[in-house]
Design a protein around this motif. Structure first.
Motif, mmCIF file in Angstrom:
data_model
loop_
_atom_site.group_PDB
_atom_site.id
_atom_site.type_symbol
_atom_site.label_atom_id
_atom_site.label_comp_id
_atom_site.label_asym_id
_atom_site.label_seq_id
_atom_site.Cartn_x
_atom_site.Cartn_y
_atom_site.Cartn_z
ATOM 1 N N THR A 58 0.808 -1.220 0.000
ATOM 2 C CA THR A 58 0.000 0.000 0.000
ATOM 3 C C THR A 58 0.845 1.276 0.000
ATOM 4 O OG1 THR A 58 -0.132 -0.090 2.406
ATOM 5 C CG2 THR A 58 -1.944 -1.096 1.167
ATOM 6 N N ALA A 59 2.169 1.139 0.069
ATOM 7 C CA ALA A 59 3.044 2.323 0.103
ATOM 8 C C ALA A 59 2.985 3.055 -1.229
ATOM 9 C CB ALA A 59 4.477 1.912 0.401
ATOM 10 N N CYS A 60 2.900 4.354 -1.157
ATOM 11 C CA CYS A 60 2.833 5.186 -2.363
ATOM 12 C C CYS A 60 4.257 5.480 -2.839
ATOM 13 C CB CYS A 60 2.070 6.465 -2.074
ATOM 14 S SG CYS A 60 1.756 7.442 -3.550
ATOM 15 N N ILE A 61 4.883 4.492 -3.475
ATOM 16 C CA ILE A 61 6.266 4.662 -3.931
ATOM 17 C C ILE A 61 6.356 5.063 -5.404
ATOM 18 C CG2 ILE A 61 7.159 3.045 -2.221
ATOM 19 C CD1 ILE A 61 7.526 1.046 -4.535
ATOM 20 N N ILE A 62 5.213 5.248 -6.041
ATOM 21 C CA ILE A 62 5.233 5.576 -7.469
ATOM 22 C C ILE A 62 5.948 6.902 -7.736
ATOM 23 C CG2 ILE A 62 3.775 6.062 -9.471
ATOM 24 C CD1 ILE A 62 1.929 3.815 -8.376
ATOM 25 N N PRO A 63 5.704 7.974 -6.972
ATOM 26 C CA PRO A 63 6.479 9.206 -7.214
ATOM 27 C C PRO A 63 7.983 8.983 -7.050
ATOM 28 C CG PRO A 63 4.575 9.697 -5.869
ATOM 29 C CD PRO A 63 4.656 8.193 -5.969
ATOM 30 N N PHE A 64 8.366 8.170 -6.059
ATOM 31 C CA PHE A 64 9.774 7.826 -5.868
ATOM 32 C C PHE A 64 10.313 7.132 -7.116
ATOM 33 C CE2 PHE A 64 12.690 4.338 -4.764
ATOM 34 C CZ PHE A 64 13.757 5.052 -4.250
ATOM 35 N N LEU A 65 9.561 6.168 -7.635
ATOM 36 C CA LEU A 65 9.993 5.433 -8.832
ATOM 37 C C LEU A 65 10.127 6.353 -10.038
ATOM 38 C CD1 LEU A 65 7.807 2.215 -8.487
ATOM 39 C CD2 LEU A 65 10.270 2.416 -8.116
ATOM 40 N N LEU A 66 9.202 7.279 -10.175
ATOM 41 C CA LEU A 66 9.216 8.179 -11.336
ATOM 42 C C LEU A 66 10.412 9.129 -11.329
ATOM 43 C CD1 LEU A 66 5.414 8.987 -11.627
ATOM 44 C CD2 LEU A 66 6.774 7.430 -13.057
ATOM 45 N N ARG A 67 11.029 9.337 -10.168
ATOM 46 C CA ARG A 67 12.201 10.228 -10.077
ATOM 47 C C ARG A 67 13.525 9.492 -10.280
ATOM 48 N NH1 ARG A 67 9.183 12.127 -5.600
ATOM 49 N NH2 ARG A 67 10.579 11.023 -4.195
ATOM 50 N N ARG A 68 13.493 8.170 -10.446
ATOM 51 C CA ARG A 68 14.726 7.400 -10.628
ATOM 52 C C ARG A 68 15.268 7.558 -12.033
ATOM 53 N NH1 ARG A 68 16.119 8.001 -6.238
ATOM 54 N NH2 ARG A 68 14.292 9.263 -6.202
ATOM 55 N N LYS A 69 16.567 7.317 -12.181
ATOM 56 C CA LYS A 69 17.243 7.438 -13.471
ATOM 57 C C LYS A 69 17.281 6.109 -14.234
ATOM 58 C CE LYS A 69 20.160 11.242 -12.004
ATOM 59 N NZ LYS A 69 21.517 11.701 -11.752
ATOM 60 N N SER A 70 16.592 5.100 -13.717
ATOM 61 C CA SER A 70 16.542 3.813 -14.403
ATOM 62 C C SER A 70 15.800 3.968 -15.721
ATOM 63 C CB SER A 70 15.825 2.776 -13.538
ATOM 64 O OG SER A 70 16.520 2.569 -12.343
ATOM 65 N N SER A 71 15.880 2.947 -16.557
ATOM 66 C CA SER A 71 15.213 3.017 -17.857
ATOM 67 C C SER A 71 13.703 3.156 -17.669
ATOM 68 C CB SER A 71 15.522 1.764 -18.684
ATOM 69 O OG SER A 71 14.796 0.661 -18.182
ATOM 70 N N LEU A 99 -3.071 7.814 -7.693
ATOM 71 C CA LEU A 99 -3.478 8.640 -8.842
ATOM 72 C C LEU A 99 -3.506 10.120 -8.463
ATOM 73 C CD1 LEU A 99 -6.218 6.367 -10.395
ATOM 74 C CD2 LEU A 99 -3.963 6.891 -11.352
ATOM 75 N N GLY A 100 -3.937 10.411 -7.240
ATOM 76 C CA GLY A 100 -3.943 11.793 -6.774
ATOM 77 C C GLY A 100 -2.549 12.386 -6.701
ATOM 78 N N VAL A 101 -1.594 11.595 -6.273
ATOM 79 C CA VAL A 101 -0.206 12.060 -6.174
ATOM 80 C C VAL A 101 0.401 12.245 -7.558
ATOM 81 C CG1 VAL A 101 2.121 11.387 -5.446
ATOM 82 C CG2 VAL A 101 0.205 11.079 -3.886
ATOM 83 N N ILE A 102 0.142 11.310 -8.452
ATOM 84 C CA ILE A 102 0.722 11.357 -9.801
ATOM 85 C C ILE A 102 0.172 12.515 -10.615
ATOM 86 C CG2 ILE A 102 0.857 10.127 -11.997
ATOM 87 C CD1 ILE A 102 0.944 7.531 -10.375
ATOM 88 N N THR A 103 -1.115 12.802 -10.459
ATOM 89 C CA THR A 103 -1.737 13.830 -11.306
ATOM 90 C C THR A 103 -1.557 15.243 -10.759
ATOM 91 O OG1 THR A 103 -3.873 13.467 -10.195
ATOM 92 C CG2 THR A 103 -3.436 12.232 -12.220
ATOM 93 N N LYS A 104 -0.900 15.405 -9.617
ATOM 94 C CA LYS A 104 -0.664 16.758 -9.082
ATOM 95 C C LYS A 104 0.328 17.507 -9.924
ATOM 96 C CE LYS A 104 -1.819 16.193 -4.285
ATOM 97 N NZ LYS A 104 -1.393 16.242 -2.921
#
Length: 104
Positions: A58-71, A99-104
């Motif tokens: 349930t952890a909201c790690i998607i913003p963390f993932l989107l900031r990584r330099k991985s492919s 979705l709320g965090v991503i669309t901000k």
């Protein structure tokens, strides 16, 4: 010499060296120098698969993932795994939050 080996971080056992030990010096941006004996230099890095695996579902790690330099493919795979797991578990509150965090 910087050892190129991966280790899994766990709790310290008796006799292990801590990063807080007086023999260990931090060198920006991501190195630790053990000044004892020959002076080993360690480079610290994050294993993205281990971070994702260890984070609660349930952890909201998607913003963390989107900031990584991985492919982008790697990031997309991790994000889709998270979304798929939440959908299968019918965890609508987590999906709504993500979705709320991503669309901000």
């Amino acid at each position: 010499r910087v050892p190129h080996e991966s280790i899994e971080v766990s709790e310290l056992a008796e006799g292990d060296v801590s990063i807080y030990d007086e023999k260990i010096s931090f060198l920006a941006p991501s190195y630790f120098l053990n000044t004892e004996d020959q002076g080993l230099l360690y480079q610290v890095g994050i294993s993205l698969p281990l971070v994702v695996k260890s984070a609660p579902p349930t952890a909201c790690i998607i913003p963390f993932l989107l900031r990584r330099k991985s492919s982008k493919d790697t990031i997309r795979s991790f994000v889709m795994e998270r979304f798929s797991a939440a959908i299968e578990a019918r965890d609508l509150s987590s999906l709504r939050q993500w979705l709320g965090v991503i669309t901000k």
